[in-house]
Design a protein around this motif. Structure first.
Motif, PDB file in Angstrom:
ATOM      1  N   VAL A  12     -37.574  -1.859  68.628  1.00 21.68           N
ATOM      2  CA  VAL A  12     -37.403  -3.038  69.477  1.00 21.68           C
ATOM      3  C   VAL A  12     -36.761  -4.154  68.667  1.00 21.68           C
ATOM      4  O   VAL A  12     -37.242  -4.491  67.578  1.00 21.68           O
ATOM      5  N   GLY A  13     -35.680  -4.731  69.210  1.00 20.56           N
ATOM      6  CA  GLY A  13     -34.956  -5.775  68.496  1.00 20.56           C
ATOM      7  C   GLY A  13     -35.092  -7.128  69.157  1.00 20.56           C
ATOM      8  O   GLY A  13     -35.506  -7.249  70.316  1.00 20.56           O
ATOM      9  N   PRO A  14     -34.724  -8.199  68.426  1.00 20.00           N
ATOM     10  CA  PRO A  14     -34.870  -9.566  68.941  1.00 20.00           C
ATOM     11  C   PRO A  14     -33.844  -9.905  70.002  1.00 20.00           C
ATOM     12  O   PRO A  14     -32.816  -9.245  70.136  1.00 20.00           O
ATOM     13  N   ILE A  15     -34.142 -10.964  70.741  1.00 21.48           N
ATOM     14  CA  ILE A  15     -33.265 -11.415  71.819  1.00 21.48           C
ATOM     15  C   ILE A  15     -33.116 -12.936  71.738  1.00 21.48           C
ATOM     16  O   ILE A  15     -33.792 -13.595  70.956  1.00 21.48           O
ATOM     17  N   GLY A  16     -32.244 -13.497  72.553  1.00 19.62           N
ATOM     18  CA  GLY A  16     -32.076 -14.939  72.617  1.00 19.62           C
ATOM     19  C   GLY A  16     -32.830 -15.531  73.791  1.00 19.62           C
ATOM     20  O   GLY A  16     -33.159 -14.845  74.754  1.00 19.62           O
ATOM     21  N   GLY A  17     -33.108 -16.844  73.695  1.00 20.86           N
ATOM     22  CA  GLY A  17     -33.729 -17.554  74.806  1.00 20.86           C
ATOM     23  C   GLY A  17     -35.136 -17.121  75.126  1.00 20.86           C
ATOM     24  O   GLY A  17     -35.552 -17.145  76.285  1.00 20.86           O
ATOM     25  N   VAL A  18     -35.921 -16.767  74.102  1.00 21.55           N
ATOM     26  CA  VAL A  18     -37.251 -16.207  74.376  1.00 21.55           C
ATOM     27  C   VAL A  18     -38.169 -17.201  75.080  1.00 21.55           C
ATOM     28  O   VAL A  18     -38.963 -16.811  75.948  1.00 21.55           O
ATOM     29  N   THR A  19     -38.079 -18.504  74.757  1.00 18.31           N
ATOM     30  CA  THR A  19     -38.980 -19.458  75.409  1.00 18.31           C
ATOM     31  C   THR A  19     -38.651 -19.620  76.893  1.00 18.31           C
ATOM     32  O   THR A  19     -39.538 -19.877  77.705  1.00 18.31           O
ATOM     33  N   MET A  20     -37.378 -19.455  77.250  1.00 20.03           N
ATOM     34  CA  MET A  20     -37.017 -19.501  78.668  1.00 20.03           C
ATOM     35  C   MET A  20     -37.598 -18.286  79.396  1.00 20.03           C
ATOM     36  O   MET A  20     -38.019 -18.367  80.552  1.00 20.03           O
ATOM     37  N   LYS A  21     -37.635 -17.165  78.707  1.00 16.27           N
ATOM     38  CA  LYS A  21     -38.143 -15.938  79.320  1.00 16.27           C
ATOM     39  C   LYS A  21     -39.661 -15.976  79.477  1.00 16.27           C
ATOM     40  O   LYS A  21     -40.195 -15.500  80.491  1.00 16.27           O
TER      41      LYS A  21
END
Length: 365
Positions: free
Chosen positions: A293-302
């Motif tokens: 599993v890799g990181p993503i952007g905008g995690v707080t929005m998700k």
């Protein structure tokens, strides 16, 4: 004109100028905000998100929601007023435009890239899910892209299966670059390929694409611009032959970040035990064929989107955990995962109500 009137006039003109600047001046920023969240076990626009044919499936319950982020488009420039409003808002974030769209990326290029990443994430999710279930998925090396105006343009095509280079069998994409760079620029390379159309026809007929008719294609190498090594102008990749049909339908979504939740949804439908036990679980994260599993952007929005939808738990890539924990929505438990196995173990703890052992995200000191 009295000094008092002059001061009022000057202040009024200054205020008008500032208001015009706020309304009209464009700034190099983009906005992120919570996007839709969709249950991979359910339907979207009346169609199942995940459809499986040719293999027994089982009932599911609860939610395994993938989450998204709304982003202003590449060709949109925020006004100063919009940027200030978003900066002050609790449900939005303002980031430099170039951090999302580097090197002058156009809206069309961004859409194409997002669509390609989304398609790749679906393939990786299927591979990871079937690997978790011990179901073999044959692979083959293919031409994934041909560079415009390169020596390979017009001779090799995206989807062509590469069986050998100069008679040497190709077992993985890295073999192609290695064998090509053994040449000096200007020398010919002979590719043994199964043409894309023949490979596609074989797969549709339930046959192994590697057994379809082959042909030899000769391509002259050219020097690479950076280090003068020999190249032909293709990108090699991996294609898979799935033993049954797995269809993922989700329009207007791009990027790779739904991979983990798609993989979990597939596993849930193919196993007789319900993964969530009826609980509302959401999450995010890229995934590769090995289940990493890799990181993503905008995690707080998700996480905000998940909480607003009613999620109780959020599967969070370990590299995003510290950021997510700093702004954790009330009532949402952030669970750290680094692999597909981590996610499945967390789901087991959730459905068995053994949540004290869950690895929770914590904010960095």
């Amino acid at each position: 004109m009295s000094r008092r009137h002059a001061t009022i006039l000057a202040s009024t003109l200054l205020l008008i100028g500032m208001l015009c600047a706020v309304a009209l001046v464009r700034v190099p920023y983009s906005e992120l905000s919570p996007g839709p969240t969709v249950n991979t076990l359910g339907e979207y626009d009346g169609d199942p998100v995940l459809s499986i044919e040719g293999r027994e499936t089982y009932p599911t319950s609860g939610h395994l929601n993938m989450t998204t982020v709304r982003v202003t488009s590449a060709d949109y420039r925020m006004t100063l007023g919009e940027a200030l409003y978003s900066w002050l808002a609790d449900d939005a974030a303002v980031v430099p435009h170039d951090s999302l769209y580097p090197d002058g990326t156009t809206a069309e290029e961004a859409e194409e890239e997002n669509a390609e990443e989304f398609s790749q994430s679906q393939q990786s999710a299927k591979v990871a899910a079937l690997a978790e279930l011990g179901i073999p998925v044959p692979t083959r090396t293919v031409v994934s892209a041909v560079v415009k105006d390169s020596p390979a343009e017009g001779t090799l095509r995206a989807g062509d299966v590469i069986k050998a280079v100069d008679g040497t069998p190709v077992r993985e994409p890295a073999d192609v670059a290695r064998l090509v760079t053994e040449h000096e620029p200007g020398e010919d390379v002979v590719f043994t390929v199964v043409p894309a159309k023949a490979a596609e026809a074989a797969e549709k007929a339930g046959e192994d694409p590697l057994t379809a008719g082959t042909r030899e294609v000769t391509v002259a190498t050219a020097p690479a611009e950076d280090d003068q090594r020999a190249i032909v102008g293709i990108q090699a990749g991996t294609a898979h032959t799935f033993p049954f049909d797995i269809d993922i339908k989700l329009a207007d979504v791009g990027g790779p970040s739904a991979g983990l939740m798609f993989a979990l949804g597939i596993v849930d439908k193919l196993t007789d035990e319900e993964l969530t036990g009826g609980t509302f679980v959401a999450g995010t994260g890229t995934i590769d064929g090995e289940g990493e599993v890799g990181p993503i952007g905008g995690v707080t929005m998700k996480t905000r989107a998940a909480a607003a939808a009613g999620a109780r738990y959020f599967l969070t890539p370990e590299e995003n955990c510290a950021t997510a924990a700093k702004e954790r929505p009330d009532g949402l438990t952030l669970v750290e995962v680094g692999t597909m196995d981590d996610a499945l173990e967390a789901l087991r703890d959730i459905r068995e109500d053994d949540t004290e052992s869950l690895p929770l995200c914590t904010a960095a000191d």
